[in-house]
Motif scaffolding. Sequence first.
Motif, PDB file in Angstrom:
ATOM      1  N   PHE A   1       0.842  -1.198   0.000  1.00 21.94           N
ATOM      2  CA  PHE A   1       0.000   0.000   0.000  1.00 21.94           C
ATOM      3  C   PHE A   1       0.880   1.253   0.000  1.00 21.94           C
ATOM      4  CE2 PHE A   1      -1.895   3.418   2.552  1.00 21.94           C
ATOM      5  CZ  PHE A   1      -3.055   3.671   1.831  1.00 21.94           C
ATOM      6  N   ASP A   2       1.913   1.259   0.843  1.00 21.76           N
ATOM      7  CA  ASP A   2       2.799   2.432   0.914  1.00 21.76           C
ATOM      8  C   ASP A   2       3.502   2.652  -0.414  1.00 21.76           C
ATOM      9  OD1 ASP A   2       2.072   2.775   3.510  1.00 21.76           O
ATOM     10  OD2 ASP A   2       3.843   1.779   4.356  1.00 21.76           O
ATOM     11  N   GLU A   3       3.967   1.559  -0.997  1.00 18.34           N
ATOM     12  CA  GLU A   3       4.690   1.688  -2.266  1.00 18.34           C
ATOM     13  C   GLU A   3       3.777   2.192  -3.386  1.00 18.34           C
ATOM     14  OE1 GLU A   3       7.892  -1.165  -4.247  1.00 18.34           O
ATOM     15  OE2 GLU A   3       7.130  -1.974  -2.362  1.00 18.34           O
ATOM     16  N   LEU A   4       2.553   1.645  -3.419  1.00 15.03           N
ATOM     17  CA  LEU A   4       1.622   2.055  -4.475  1.00 15.03           C
ATOM     18  C   LEU A   4       1.144   3.489  -4.262  1.00 15.03           C
ATOM     19  CD1 LEU A   4      -0.447  -1.243  -4.971  1.00 15.03           C
ATOM     20  CD2 LEU A   4       1.249  -0.261  -6.531  1.00 15.03           C
ATOM     21  N   THR A   5       1.013   3.883  -3.006  1.00 15.37           N
ATOM     22  CA  THR A   5       0.609   5.264  -2.729  1.00 15.37           C
ATOM     23  C   THR A   5       1.688   6.230  -3.227  1.00 15.37           C
ATOM     24  OG1 THR A   5      -0.677   4.542  -0.836  1.00 15.37           O
ATOM     25  CG2 THR A   5      -0.061   6.856  -0.877  1.00 15.37           C
ATOM     26  N   SER A   6       2.937   5.930  -2.947  1.00 18.63           N
ATOM     27  CA  SER A   6       4.015   6.823  -3.427  1.00 18.63           C
ATOM     28  C   SER A   6       4.070   6.786  -4.950  1.00 18.63           C
ATOM     29  CB  SER A   6       5.397   6.405  -2.933  1.00 18.63           C
ATOM     30  OG  SER A   6       5.349   5.988  -1.654  1.00 18.63           O
ATOM     31  N   TRP A   7       3.845   5.605  -5.514  1.00 19.64           N
ATOM     32  CA  TRP A   7       3.879   5.479  -6.981  1.00 19.64           C
ATOM     33  C   TRP A   7       2.802   6.364  -7.615  1.00 19.64           C
ATOM     34  CZ3 TRP A   7      -0.155   2.986  -9.771  1.00 19.64           C
ATOM     35  CH2 TRP A   7       0.110   2.786 -11.127  1.00 19.64           C
ATOM     36  N   VAL A   8       1.588   6.312  -7.061  1.00 22.61           N
ATOM     37  CA  VAL A   8       0.493   7.144  -7.599  1.00 22.61           C
ATOM     38  C   VAL A   8       0.864   8.618  -7.455  1.00 22.61           C
ATOM     39  CG1 VAL A   8      -1.896   7.898  -7.192  1.00 22.61           C
ATOM     40  CG2 VAL A   8      -1.356   5.455  -7.209  1.00 22.61           C
ATOM     41  N   LYS A   9       1.343   8.997  -6.284  1.00 24.78           N
ATOM     42  CA  LYS A   9       1.659  10.413  -6.042  1.00 24.78           C
ATOM     43  C   LYS A   9       2.748  10.898  -6.982  1.00 24.78           C
ATOM     44  CE  LYS A   9       0.044  10.778  -1.319  1.00 24.78           C
ATOM     45  NZ  LYS A   9       0.404  10.636   0.081  1.00 24.78           N
ATOM     46  N   CYS A  10       3.643   9.990  -7.344  1.00 22.46           N
ATOM     47  CA  CYS A  10       4.763  10.380  -8.211  1.00 22.46           C
ATOM     48  C   CYS A  10       4.326  10.464  -9.689  1.00 22.46           C
ATOM     49  CB  CYS A  10       5.876   9.356  -8.018  1.00 22.46           C
ATOM     50  SG  CYS A  10       7.185   9.440  -9.215  1.00 22.46           S
ATOM     51  N   HIS A  11       3.447   9.552 -10.139  1.00 20.71           N
ATOM     52  CA  HIS A  11       3.196   9.417 -11.576  1.00 20.71           C
ATOM     53  C   HIS A  11       1.841   9.921 -12.076  1.00 20.71           C
ATOM     54  CE1 HIS A  11       6.822   7.019 -12.346  1.00 20.71           C
ATOM     55  NE2 HIS A  11       6.569   6.402 -11.214  1.00 20.71           N
ATOM     56  N   TYR A  12       0.859  10.093 -11.186  1.00 21.87           N
ATOM     57  CA  TYR A  12      -0.486  10.429 -11.673  1.00 21.87           C
ATOM     58  C   TYR A  12      -0.713  11.931 -11.674  1.00 21.87           C
ATOM     59  CZ  TYR A  12      -2.365   5.630 -11.657  1.00 21.87           C
ATOM     60  OH  TYR A  12      -2.622   4.310 -11.925  1.00 21.87           O
ATOM     61  N   ARG A  13      -1.446  12.389 -12.677  1.00 21.18           N
ATOM     62  CA  ARG A  13      -1.785  13.811 -12.718  1.00 21.18           C
ATOM     63  C   ARG A  13      -2.873  14.121 -11.705  1.00 21.18           C
ATOM     64  NH1 ARG A  13      -1.133  16.486 -18.671  1.00 21.18           N
ATOM     65  NH2 ARG A  13       0.957  15.631 -18.960  1.00 21.18           N
ATOM     66  N   GLU A  14      -2.809  15.352 -11.233  1.00 20.06           N
ATOM     67  CA  GLU A  14      -3.822  15.756 -10.277  1.00 20.06           C
ATOM     68  C   GLU A  14      -5.174  15.896 -10.965  1.00 20.06           C
ATOM     69  OE1 GLU A  14      -2.331  18.720  -7.693  1.00 20.06           O
ATOM     70  OE2 GLU A  14      -4.382  19.365  -7.224  1.00 20.06           O
ATOM     71  N   SER A  15      -5.163  16.465 -12.177  1.00 17.36           N
ATOM     72  CA  SER A  15      -6.438  16.613 -12.880  1.00 17.36           C
ATOM     73  C   SER A  15      -6.248  16.320 -14.361  1.00 17.36           C
ATOM     74  CB  SER A  15      -6.990  18.027 -12.677  1.00 17.36           C
ATOM     75  OG  SER A  15      -6.093  18.947 -13.253  1.00 17.36           O
ATOM     76  N   LEU A  16      -7.349  15.979 -15.007  1.00 15.24           N
ATOM     77  CA  LEU A  16      -7.312  15.660 -16.448  1.00 15.24           C
ATOM     78  C   LEU A  16      -8.587  16.165 -17.106  1.00 15.24           C
ATOM     79  CD1 LEU A  16      -6.348  11.968 -17.389  1.00 15.24           C
ATOM     80  CD2 LEU A  16      -5.186  14.062 -18.106  1.00 15.24           C
ATOM     81  N   SER A  17      -8.439  16.791 -18.247  1.00 24.54           N
ATOM     82  CA  SER A  17      -9.617  17.023 -19.082  1.00 24.54           C
ATOM     83  C   SER A  17      -9.253  16.555 -20.487  1.00 24.54           C
ATOM     84  CB  SER A  17     -10.068  18.479 -19.053  1.00 24.54           C
ATOM     85  OG  SER A  17      -8.970  19.303 -19.275  1.00 24.54           O
ATOM     86  N   LEU A  18     -10.256  16.472 -21.344  1.00 26.06           N
ATOM     87  CA  LEU A  18     -10.045  15.831 -22.638  1.00 26.06           C
ATOM     88  C   LEU A  18      -8.891  16.457 -23.439  1.00 26.06           C
ATOM     89  CD1 LEU A  18     -11.739  13.426 -23.271  1.00 26.06           C
ATOM     90  CD2 LEU A  18     -13.068  14.792 -24.872  1.00 26.06           C
ATOM     91  N   SER A  19      -8.771  17.790 -23.342  1.00 28.41           N
ATOM     92  CA  SER A  19      -7.734  18.448 -24.145  1.00 28.41           C
ATOM     93  C   SER A  19      -6.318  18.060 -23.667  1.00 28.41           C
ATOM     94  CB  SER A  19      -7.918  19.962 -24.118  1.00 28.41           C
ATOM     95  OG  SER A  19      -7.918  20.386 -22.791  1.00 28.41           O
ATOM     96  N   ASP A  20      -6.203  17.565 -22.433  1.00 26.85           N
ATOM     97  CA  ASP A  20      -4.880  17.127 -21.950  1.00 26.85           C
ATOM     98  C   ASP A  20      -4.362  15.916 -22.726  1.00 26.85           C
ATOM     99  OD1 ASP A  20      -4.719  19.073 -19.934  1.00 26.85           O
ATOM    100  OD2 ASP A  20      -5.957  17.847 -18.601  1.00 26.85           O
ATOM    101  N   PHE A  21      -5.278  15.190 -23.390  1.00 25.83           N
ATOM    102  CA  PHE A  21      -4.833  14.026 -24.157  1.00 25.83           C
ATOM    103  C   PHE A  21      -3.937  14.427 -25.323  1.00 25.83           C
ATOM    104  CE2 PHE A  21      -8.931  11.749 -22.672  1.00 25.83           C
ATOM    105  CZ  PHE A  21      -8.341  11.469 -21.451  1.00 25.83           C
ATOM    106  N   ARG A  22      -3.932  15.726 -25.653  1.00 23.60           N
ATOM    107  CA  ARG A  22      -3.077  16.209 -26.746  1.00 23.60           C
ATOM    108  C   ARG A  22      -1.639  16.393 -26.290  1.00 23.60           C
ATOM    109  NH1 ARG A  22      -4.482  21.467 -28.754  1.00 23.60           N
ATOM    110  NH2 ARG A  22      -3.039  20.893 -30.401  1.00 23.60           N
ATOM    111  N   ASP A  23      -1.424  16.356 -24.997  1.00 22.69           N
ATOM    112  CA  ASP A  23      -0.087  16.634 -24.467  1.00 22.69           C
ATOM    113  C   ASP A  23       0.815  15.399 -24.654  1.00 22.69           C
ATOM    114  OD1 ASP A  23       2.141  17.170 -23.007  1.00 22.69           O
ATOM    115  OD2 ASP A  23       1.095  17.569 -21.102  1.00 22.69           O
TER     116      ASP A  23
END
Length: 447
Positions: A397-419
């Motif tokens: 759980f600790d490892e996956l929590t740090s992994w999410v915090k490191c790699h996941y975006r805070e927010s996403l909208s459709l236009s971000d898929f162009r990035d």
Amino acid sequence: MTLAYREFNFDGLVGPTHHYGGLAEGNRASVGHRFQVSHPRMAALQGLEKMRVLAGMGVGQAILPPLSRPRLDLLRWAGFSGTDQQMIDTALRQTPSLLSAAFSASGMWSANAAMFAPSCDSRDGCVHITPANLISNLHRSLEAEETAGLLKKVFPDFALFKHHPPLPRTVAFSDEGAANHIRLVGSERGPGAHLFVYGREHFGSNPLTRYPQRQTLEACQAIARLHQLPEEAVVFARQSPAAIDAGVFHNDVISTGHGALFLYHAEAFSDGRSVVDRLTKAFEETQHRSLCAIEINEFSLVDSVQSYFFNSQIVTRSDGRLVIVAPVESEENEKVRAVIAGLVKGADAVIADVVFLNLRESMQNGGGPACLRTRVVLNEEEQSAVPSRLFFSEPLFDELTSWVKCHYRESLSLSDFRDPALLVEIETALDRLTQILELGPIYSFQK
Ligand code: SUG
């Protein structure tokens, strides 16, 4: 020798492209949040927190990694060409919903990944697994083959686990997995009794509904046969058209069960009385004890869909008592809250306690606690055949929590898929995940 069986909840880890595409007709939350800003990091953390809470109660908990997205092959099939970037740009301009389908993280709702039958239930003594074809929705139909491959990695011993291919991809066999199936059981050793729920009969007449009837009787029957379930332990039931039109796109939004407890809304089924009678008979004849069937009529179908009460997880905690793990939306609805209070009231209540969880990011796409997990009942030999890192632990759980915090975006909208940076971020994240889970290369970009 009698083998000890244990139920595990395999939760789908929310993927880095979690967003709101409004892709699922008849699923009110999905349509209602179309193209709103999503929060993938929060979504994944909420999912991990649910696993932590359940594991903390002594419930068997394991993890399924997300499927790899985007599926740019969908855009190529649909006639887009050029570089990945050009295809994404053009698709966003011409058909944003198709682009959303290619990026959908819908594999997170593992209740739709497959149907399972434990080895104690099937005539040949194998665990049976049939991945759902999910043909009712384009974005979900893309999951079937990948899920089939993933499940072979998770349950790799083919002498113990019988992997069937997804049912033929035609409307006759439209299948949405365990979300339309409830296994009830009188003793942990099994065998259990099975309720399969469908909306449509391919070779028969059907009531008209405004919203899609996603599961067919023919799919349910095929799976009961493939999984070698004895006829006397199986009941097929039709969803009520009123439920489908209220937004009940899967049965796990309107009835649920665990052990010998079956909870259902009064308007869940067509001819509900006969369904409960048939289920009670099948249960009593195969389990040699009585079924505790509780009908709920204190709130409406609309309240059921808005609160997602029936999408709660009912689990057995380590002291053997039942606990209901409900979404906070159920606590916020006065009528639903009163019913829950009644269910857990008194020392001899059927359910000992309730825990409310915030899963709003998933809920806004129509995915409550029970959607995020699929139940797999395994004996000790079968458990030891599953890669051990997939079983939940505090260090994981600790490892996956740090992994999410490191790699996941805070927010996403459709236009971000162009990035273009997003595609690199996703591959880096998933590559790292396979290392954390010690799974080896499972994604096509790793091969
Ligand atoms: O299939 N939502 C999923 C929710 C699945 C819930 N699962 C269970 N009830 N077991 C569906 O309708 C929405 C995706 C979007 O609109 O972006 C979506 O696919």
